[in-house]
Design a protein around this motif. Structure first.
Motif, mmCIF file in Angstrom:
data_model
loop_
_atom_site.group_PDB
_atom_site.id
_atom_site.type_symbol
_atom_site.label_atom_id
_atom_site.label_comp_id
_atom_site.label_asym_id
_atom_site.label_seq_id
_atom_site.Cartn_x
_atom_site.Cartn_y
_atom_site.Cartn_z
ATOM 1 N N TYR A 15 6.404 -3.069 8.726
ATOM 2 C CA TYR A 15 6.474 -2.052 7.835
ATOM 3 C C TYR A 15 7.779 -1.519 7.877
ATOM 4 O O TYR A 15 8.085 -0.515 7.307
ATOM 5 C CB TYR A 15 5.335 -1.068 7.883
ATOM 6 N N HIS A 148 0.030 4.141 -2.985
ATOM 7 C CA HIS A 148 -1.152 4.572 -2.398
ATOM 8 C C HIS A 148 -1.637 5.513 -3.341
ATOM 9 O O HIS A 148 -2.888 5.607 -3.593
ATOM 10 C CB HIS A 148 -1.143 4.954 -0.891
ATOM 11 N N LEU A 171 0.873 0.890 -0.549
ATOM 12 C CA LEU A 171 0.108 0.560 0.807
ATOM 13 C C LEU A 171 -1.403 0.832 0.390
ATOM 14 O O LEU A 171 -2.055 2.017 0.040
ATOM 15 C CB LEU A 171 0.576 1.629 1.661
ATOM 16 N N THR A 172 -2.127 -0.305 0.373
ATOM 17 C CA THR A 172 -3.729 -0.241 -0.193
ATOM 18 C C THR A 172 -4.638 -0.209 0.766
ATOM 19 O O THR A 172 -5.797 0.022 0.754
ATOM 20 C CB THR A 172 -3.796 -1.141 -1.190
ATOM 21 N N GLU A 173 -4.315 -0.848 2.118
ATOM 22 C CA GLU A 173 -5.157 -1.079 3.199
ATOM 23 C C GLU A 173 -4.440 -0.535 4.393
ATOM 24 O O GLU A 173 -3.497 -0.964 4.798
ATOM 25 C CB GLU A 173 -5.527 -2.504 3.271
ATOM 26 N N SER A 197 -8.303 3.876 1.747
ATOM 27 C CA SER A 197 -7.949 2.794 1.479
ATOM 28 C C SER A 197 -8.210 2.396 0.131
ATOM 29 O O SER A 197 -9.274 2.191 -0.110
ATOM 30 C CB SER A 197 -8.198 1.621 2.366
ATOM 31 N N TRP A 223 1.399 -8.795 0.942
ATOM 32 C CA TRP A 223 -0.133 -8.669 1.287
ATOM 33 C C TRP A 223 -0.767 -7.650 0.948
ATOM 34 O O TRP A 223 -1.811 -7.587 0.367
ATOM 35 C CB TRP A 223 -0.396 -8.839 2.973
ATOM 36 N N GLN A 224 -0.305 -6.377 0.919
ATOM 37 C CA GLN A 224 -0.866 -5.288 0.657
ATOM 38 C C GLN A 224 -1.121 -5.106 -1.078
ATOM 39 O O GLN A 224 -2.180 -4.660 -1.470
ATOM 40 C CB GLN A 224 0.007 -3.972 0.929
#
Length: 266
Positions: A15, A148, A171-173, A197, A223-224
């Motif tokens: 990150y 997010h 940022l989702t997870e 999340s 990935w996010q």
């Protein structure tokens, strides 16, 4: 530019955006200068520091188009929930404004003073406030940590008057962030990761969504973005040639693909 030595697994490196972007340190002062110039040029069409709550950072800037707004776009700033302010991003309002939409940019209380759930509640409060000031559909977008919070406004557990959400490099997870050094500031635990999340939460009925990310971003951000698009069953765009710091530039251009995606279907 020197990259940090690779070791696996290395959540901090996953990150770490600036180390992989040439001239990264030049971006924040450039954003700040462009934003200040934009606010000055807007004159009376900039309604600054509107109070939407009792806390010091619960203020928002509202930029108005020429004529009656067709609706409103709310942009939520990023900075890993503990950096920057609304004052860095005003110039990004230019694209929606040229298309006839008002643009609201809220501040919110940052970590470590606030936890993520509190920030979510503040942005929801800002959305309700904005809805009392501007008629028409509301789109919520945001970048990185702001992505997010934008995504949270589309979740089924948040009853806000939002028609569409377009998270940018979101940022989702949150689970992977628990292992990072910045979590000393954020204090995310397993319970909060589950609750906050977006990728673990349902998209609210009646809300449309599209996820945007730059092709040159860190793999973790790709990935996010993909995880959220898959979980929500919505479209996502990987914009060629864009990294984490310039993926937002399209917001300032009314003819950009990002601006088109933002307002699609309204």
């Amino acid at each position: 530019m020197t990259h940090p030595a690779y070791r696996w697994p290395d959540p901090d490196r996953d990150y770490l955006n600036g180390a992989f972007i040439p001239g990264a340190a030049d971006y924040p002062p450039r954003w700040s200068a462009a934003a200040a110039g934009f606010r000055q040029a807007m004159g009376r069409r900039a309604d600054l520091d509107l109070v939407y709550g009792p806390l010091p950072r619960q203020r928002l800037d509202l930029f108005l188009p020429e004529g009656t707004p067709r609706g409103v776009v709310m942009f939520v700033h990023g900075g890993y929930w503990h950096l920057f302010s609304k004052a860095h991003w005003s110039h990004l309002a230019a694209g929606p404004l040229a298309r006839g939409y008002a643009v609201a940019m809220p501040g919110y209380t940052l970590a470590p003073v606030a936890r993520l759930a509190e920030m979510t509640a503040e942005i929801a409060r800002a959305a309700w406030f904005i809805g009392t000031r501007v008629a028409g559909p509301m789109v919520v977008t945001g970048h990185s940590a702001g992505g997010h919070l934008a995504a949270r406004m589309g979740c089924a557990d948040i009853p806000v008057p939002v028609a569409r959400v377009v998270p940018i490099s979101p940022l989702t997870e949150l689970g992977p962030l628990i292992a990072t050094g910045m979590n000393d500031t954020l204090k995310i635990d397993a319970e909060e990761a589950a609750r906050e999340s977006p990728a673990r939460l349902a998209l609210r009925d009646g809300v449309s969504a599209h996820v945007w990310v730059g092709a040159e971003e860190r793999p973790a951000f790709l990935w996010q973005a993909r995880v959220l698009a898959e979980e929500w069953g919505c479209g996502w765009t990987v914009e060629p040639g864009r990294h984490h710091f310039d993926v937002i530039d399209g917001l300032a251009d009314p003819d950009s693909p990002l601006c088109a995606a933002l307002l699609r279907g309204l």
